[in-house]
Design a protein around this motif. Structure first.
Motif, PDB file in Angstrom:
ATOM      1  N   HIS A  81      69.142  70.589  -5.921  1.00  0.00           N
ATOM      2  CA  HIS A  81      68.900  70.763  -4.484  1.00  0.00           C
ATOM      3  C   HIS A  81      68.448  69.443  -3.841  1.00  0.00           C
ATOM      4  O   HIS A  81      67.758  69.434  -2.833  1.00  0.00           O
ATOM      5  N   ARG A  83      69.372  65.193  -2.597  1.00  0.00           N
ATOM      6  CA  ARG A  83      70.316  64.522  -1.703  1.00  0.00           C
ATOM      7  C   ARG A  83      71.518  64.028  -2.491  1.00  0.00           C
ATOM      8  O   ARG A  83      71.407  63.659  -3.654  1.00  0.00           O
ATOM      9  N   ARG A  91      82.602  60.684   1.488  1.00  0.00           N
ATOM     10  CA  ARG A  91      82.175  62.010   1.974  1.00  0.00           C
ATOM     11  C   ARG A  91      83.364  62.808   2.494  1.00  0.00           C
ATOM     12  O   ARG A  91      83.518  63.996   2.216  1.00  0.00           O
ATOM     13  N   ARG A  95      85.303  66.256   0.386  1.00  0.00           N
ATOM     14  CA  ARG A  95      85.525  67.596   0.951  1.00  0.00           C
ATOM     15  C   ARG A  95      86.923  68.105   0.601  1.00  0.00           C
ATOM     16  O   ARG A  95      87.102  69.237   0.150  1.00  0.00           O
ATOM     17  N   ASP A 130      83.356  79.117  -1.969  1.00  0.00           N
ATOM     18  CA  ASP A 130      81.984  79.219  -1.448  1.00  0.00           C
ATOM     19  C   ASP A 130      81.065  78.215  -2.136  1.00  0.00           C
ATOM     20  O   ASP A 130      80.219  77.583  -1.491  1.00  0.00           O
ATOM     21  N   LEU A 133      81.884  74.692  -0.743  1.00  0.00           N
ATOM     22  CA  LEU A 133      81.361  74.504   0.616  1.00  0.00           C
ATOM     23  C   LEU A 133      79.842  74.356   0.594  1.00  0.00           C
ATOM     24  O   LEU A 133      79.281  73.539   1.340  1.00  0.00           O
ATOM     25  N   HIS A 134      79.175  75.129  -0.251  1.00  0.00           N
ATOM     26  CA  HIS A 134      77.714  75.021  -0.345  1.00  0.00           C
ATOM     27  C   HIS A 134      77.301  73.645  -0.852  1.00  0.00           C
ATOM     28  O   HIS A 134      76.347  73.036  -0.347  1.00  0.00           O
ATOM     29  N   LEU A 136      78.808  70.862  -0.423  1.00  0.00           N
ATOM     30  CA  LEU A 136      79.017  69.849   0.619  1.00  0.00           C
ATOM     31  C   LEU A 136      77.830  69.763   1.570  1.00  0.00           C
ATOM     32  O   LEU A 136      77.624  68.724   2.214  1.00  0.00           O
ATOM     33  N   ASP A 137      77.036  70.835   1.669  1.00  0.00           N
ATOM     34  CA  ASP A 137      75.851  70.819   2.543  1.00  0.00           C
ATOM     35  C   ASP A 137      74.794  69.830   2.078  1.00  0.00           C
ATOM     36  O   ASP A 137      73.918  69.443   2.857  1.00  0.00           O
ATOM     37  N   PHE A 138      74.855  69.401   0.813  1.00  0.00           N
ATOM     38  CA  PHE A 138      73.824  68.519   0.272  1.00  0.00           C
ATOM     39  C   PHE A 138      74.145  67.042   0.483  1.00  0.00           C
ATOM     40  O   PHE A 138      73.328  66.185   0.153  1.00  0.00           O
ATOM     41  N   ASP A 140      74.244  63.669   2.226  1.00  0.00           N
ATOM     42  CA  ASP A 140      73.485  62.981   3.266  1.00  0.00           C
ATOM     43  C   ASP A 140      74.465  62.238   4.168  1.00  0.00           C
ATOM     44  O   ASP A 140      75.677  62.271   3.960  1.00  0.00           O
ATOM     45  N   ARG A 141      73.947  61.527   5.141  1.00  0.00           N
ATOM     46  CA  ARG A 141      74.801  60.692   5.993  1.00  0.00           C
ATOM     47  C   ARG A 141      75.550  59.685   5.131  1.00  0.00           C
ATOM     48  O   ARG A 141      75.140  59.339   4.028  1.00  0.00           O
TER      49      ARG A 141
END
Length: 464
Positions: A81, A83, A91, A95, A130, A133-134, A136-138, A140-141
């Motif tokens: 969990h 960065r 990035r 995806r 799923d 996609l989850h 990818l939420d981690f 950072d910029r």
């Protein structure tokens, strides 16, 4: 504070890159890739990581190839969990890569289930859409090249252009504890200098320890201009036989580079004008669109080309996204050049095109990238008289071309030039076939006064 390194992938082999650094009570991971090869090799993807994913504070990703990022959704599902840091281009590409990988795994699992006999159970996919996609939420910029970024207290990362694929990077970690300062450099995958699209790799800076790839540590590549001319000759000769050319292509960078040369060949008359080119890879099509958004990665000469038009567009070029369009290509009897993934032929649409063309003496299969041990591509390259595709034995009668000058990996002279002659406390070799690239490159480094280590899977090395 102790500084340790552990190799959890690409240990005396080419795929599955995953490297753990521990310092000052923090754990950082560099890459988290898939193992690619035969069934036994790929079975390792479902095995435990060798560390607790929940204990990792951050993941630094060198680039978007599947063997460097493909297990990230699994890492997240098992508790990570922290960065995830990568360049902006990486990035975007990750995806596309992870969503495609998830779709293929679900599809393959469903196919295995339909094909099962006697009620045998089949393994579930490593992860699904799923999960991808989850994960990818981690992210950072996006991190810029040469930008100092504090990852955790006491550890600063700097991403350097690796010139391998769009957005690829080497990563230098500066570890500080009071007056004590040490540095670890991860090469990532290094590109070949002198490519037409991307900049050359940034030479290795000062670093106490270097974790370095050595995929082609045993040999130099063929000169690029010779390789381009051989590609054109393969297409001309196949067109004269009224056959098709199948080019198993990695979707990231290789597909775009081959399109660039095909455009050039058609414009200069080195390829027959009636040839139709098909980019039959949704991932490669998306990657080509992403390419146009990241001029910060391009060589100056390619930027100049971009200002005068689209370097990928050409007469007779077809982008085939849908499976219906892909299947229609198999109705073409000759004169088609088909670029499709995966480059190692272990998945993707290229398998369908091989099934329809390998047995035809008029056709050709042209390999322009690395083929790992155990892959379908490697079996064809090594001269198999027949191969199994979709549970069917297909005779290999097509002409097989292997053109290694297009490789996106640095060859031995380029690896040595990248490392340079700066003093190092230690060089650790990873991402290479042990009996070929790795041992040979280790001997070369030893002759230069270095004593490189070749970590085994899971081996923990005290860098102090």
């Amino acid at each position: 504070m102790p500084l340790t390194y552990a190799c959890h992938g690409a240990a005396r082999e080419v795929t599955g890159s995953c490297h753990l650094i521990e310092a000052g009570g923090h754990r950082l991971l560099v890459d988290c890739g898939m193992f690619q090869g035969d069934r036994d090799t790929e079975a390792a993807n479902a095995q435990p990581f060798g560390f607790d994913p929940a204990s990792v504070d951050a993941l630094l990703l060198t680039h978007a190839h599947l063997d460097h990022c493909g297990r990230i959704p699994l890492l997240v599902r098992q508790g990570f969990h922290g960065r995830i840091l990568a360049t902006s281009a990486t990035r975007e590409l990750v995806r596309v890569v992870l969503l495609d990988a998830a779709s293929l795994q679900v599809e393959d699992a469903a196919h295995a289930s339909r094909s099962s006999r006697n009620g045998q159970d089949h393994a579930a996919p490593l992860y699904d859409l799923d999960d991808a996609l989850h994960a990818l939420d981690f992210f950072d910029r996006g991190v810029g090249y040469d930008e100092a970024t504090e990852v955790v207290p006491g550890i600063v990362a700097r991403f350097l252009d690796a010139g391998h694929i769009l957005g690829s990077a080497s990563v230098r970690l500066d570890v500080r504890d009071g007056e004590l300062h040490r540095s670890v450099l991860f090469s990532g995958d290094l590109g070949n200098p002198g490519r037409p699209l991307l900049r050359d790799p940034t030479p290795a800076p000062d670093a106490d320890y270097v974790v370095m790839e050595c995929t082609y540590g045993d040999r130099p590549h063929r000169p690029l201009p010779d390789s381009v001319q051989e590609l054109f000759r393969a297409i001309r000769e196949t067109a004269q036989r009224h056959g098709n050319v199948v080019i198993p292509t990695f979707a990231l960078e290789r597909a775009q580079e081959i399109l660039y040369y095909l455009h050039q060949g058609l414009r200069e008359g080195a390829i027959p004008a009636h040839v139709r080119v098909f980019l039959d890879s949704p991932m490669a099509i998306s990657a080509t669109e992403i390419f146009r958004r990241h001029p910060e990665c391009f060589d100056q000469a390619f930027l100049d080309v971009l200002r005068h038009g689209d370097p990928f567009a050409m007469e007779g070029l077809h982008f085939t996204r849908s499976s219906v369009e892909s299947m229609a290509i198999n109705n073409i009897d000759g004169g088609a050049v088909i670029l499709a993934g995966s480059g190692m032929c272990n998945g993707g649409r290229v398998r369908h095109h091989l099934k329809h063309n390998l047995w035809r003496e008029r056709s050709s299969v042209v390999f322009v990238g690395y083929a790992a041990e155990g892959t379908l591509a490697r079996r064809i390259v090594d001269g198999a008289s027949s191969v199994r595709v979709f549970n069917e034995d297909i005779p290999v009668r097509a002409q097989v071309w292997t053109i290694n000058g297009f490789s996106a990996h640095a060859d031995r002279p380029s690896l040595l030039a990248w490392l340079g002659d700066r003093p190092r406390r230690q060089v650790l070799l990873v991402h290479g076939e042990y009996e070929r690239g790795m041992r040979c490159f280790a001997n070369v480094l030893a002759s230069r006064g270095l004593a490189p280590q070749m970590p085994r899977m899971g081996e923990r090395i005290d860098l102090d």
